[in-house]
Design an enzyme around this catalytic site. Structure first.
Site, PDB file in Angstrom:
ATOM      1  CE  LYS A  19      58.083  59.307  34.427  1.00 36.51           C
ATOM      2  NZ  LYS A  19      59.243  58.550  34.907  1.00 36.51           N
ATOM      3  NE  ARG A  94      59.211  55.259  29.392  1.00 38.03           N
ATOM      4  CZ  ARG A  94      58.270  55.225  30.301  1.00 38.03           C
ATOM      5  NH1 ARG A  94      57.215  55.986  30.199  1.00 38.03           N
ATOM      6  NH2 ARG A  94      58.376  54.455  31.342  1.00 38.03           N
ATOM      7  NE  ARG A 148      56.698  52.047  41.182  1.00 36.95           N
ATOM      8  CZ  ARG A 148      56.922  52.796  40.101  1.00 36.95           C
ATOM      9  NH1 ARG A 148      56.600  54.073  40.096  1.00 36.95           N
ATOM     10  NH2 ARG A 148      57.497  52.261  39.039  1.00 36.95           N
ATOM     11  NE  ARG A 180      55.026  49.406  37.140  1.00 41.35           N
ATOM     12  CZ  ARG A 180      55.370  50.579  36.591  1.00 41.35           C
ATOM     13  NH1 ARG A 180      54.797  51.689  37.000  1.00 41.35           N
ATOM     14  NH2 ARG A 180      56.273  50.639  35.647  1.00 41.35           N
ATOM     15  NE  ARG A 191      60.564  50.479  34.466  1.00 40.12           N
ATOM     16  CZ  ARG A 191      59.974  50.666  35.650  1.00 40.12           C
ATOM     17  NH1 ARG A 191      60.118  49.773  36.618  1.00 40.12           N
ATOM     18  NH2 ARG A 191      59.235  51.717  35.856  1.00 40.12           N
TER      19      ARG A 191
END
Ligand code: AMP
Length: 241
Positions: A19, A94, A148, A180, A191
């Protein structure tokens, strides 16, 4: 050829579907801002605001921040003048509550002209929200999330699939890449749990309410995904180029 006005666009999908990456590309392509609630909350956390302090623990655990707090934060951001021709919401809504709030907000509040010259031209046509769901298999998502790495100015890499030229250093801004805290494997599963329980119904909401839903296979080369998003958006806006 008439000018394309993107209007409000939602990028929906599980953590790691791309996203943020695609929203940044759309921002460059269409000249509208990316509004990432995750980025806004991280900014609050960095600045130790009241909201940042409240969100901190929940974000670290991969849990969602309460709806009212996030909705207010989005409402503030949507008042900025750069949202006039449209914007890309990344990571919002969300929950069903957030989706319903957004529909209500866009219908009743957003879009009022504040500039007297503009107000004199009468009401501006408001484009409805369109939602694009990026779909990637869950097995691929784990690799995307744990691989990532992010630069100081927000450029995104993946150590497995899209590494920088020099290990740990951003090709563009030269800063050291970081991971992160919530991109660790344990938090990824939390998550995904939040996504399955709370965000999957949001996708069904857009799929079934009105003609404003498109789905794009996100497990392809970046450019191909961008192209598919672009044509889906054009189709939903009845734009022929
Ligand atoms: P993201 O960068 O979109 O993956 O978001 C990182 C974290 O910020 C999430 O795991 C949540 O804790 C929080 N967050 C971001 N967007 C929302 C939202 N729309 N509603 C609630 N919490 C959110």
């Amino acid at each position: 050829m008439t000018e394309f006005v993107p209007g409000p666009v939602l990028l929906l999908g599980a953590p790691g579907v791309g996203k943020g990456t695609q929203a940044k590309r759309m921002m460059a392509q269409f000249g509208i801002p990316q509004i990432s609630t995750g980025d806004l909350l991280r900014e609050h956390r960095k600045n130790h605001t009241k909201l940042g302090m409240l969100a901190d623990e929940l974000m670290t655990q991969g849990k969602l921040v309460p709806d009212e707090l996030v909705n207010d934060m989005v409402a503030d951001r949507l008042l900025e003048p750069d949202t006039k021709r449209g914007y890309i919401l990344d990571g919002f809504p969300r929950t069903l509550n957030q989706a319903e709030w957004l529909d209500e907000y866009i219908t009743h509040e957003h879009g009022e002209a504040t500039d007297p010259a503009e107000a004199a031209q009468g009401p501006q046509p408001k484009l409805p929200v369109v939602a694009i769901h990026l779909v990637v298999d869950e097995r691929v998502l784990l690799e995307r999330i744990t691989g990532r790495r992010i630069s100081l100015t927000g450029n995104i890499y993946n150590i497995y699939t899209n590494p920088p030229k020099v290990d740990g250093v951003c090709d563009i801004d030269g800063s050291s890449l970081t991971q992160r805290a919530d991109d660790r494997e344990e938090v990824f599963y939390e998550r995904m749990k939040a996504f399955d329980a709370l965000t999957a119904p949001v996708i069904e909401y857009y799929r079934t309410h009105g003609n404003r839903f498109g789905e794009v296979d996100g497990d392809r080369a970046l450019e191909e995904v961008s192209e598919a998003i672009r044509s889906t958006l054009f189709r939903m806006r009845h734009y022929e180029g």
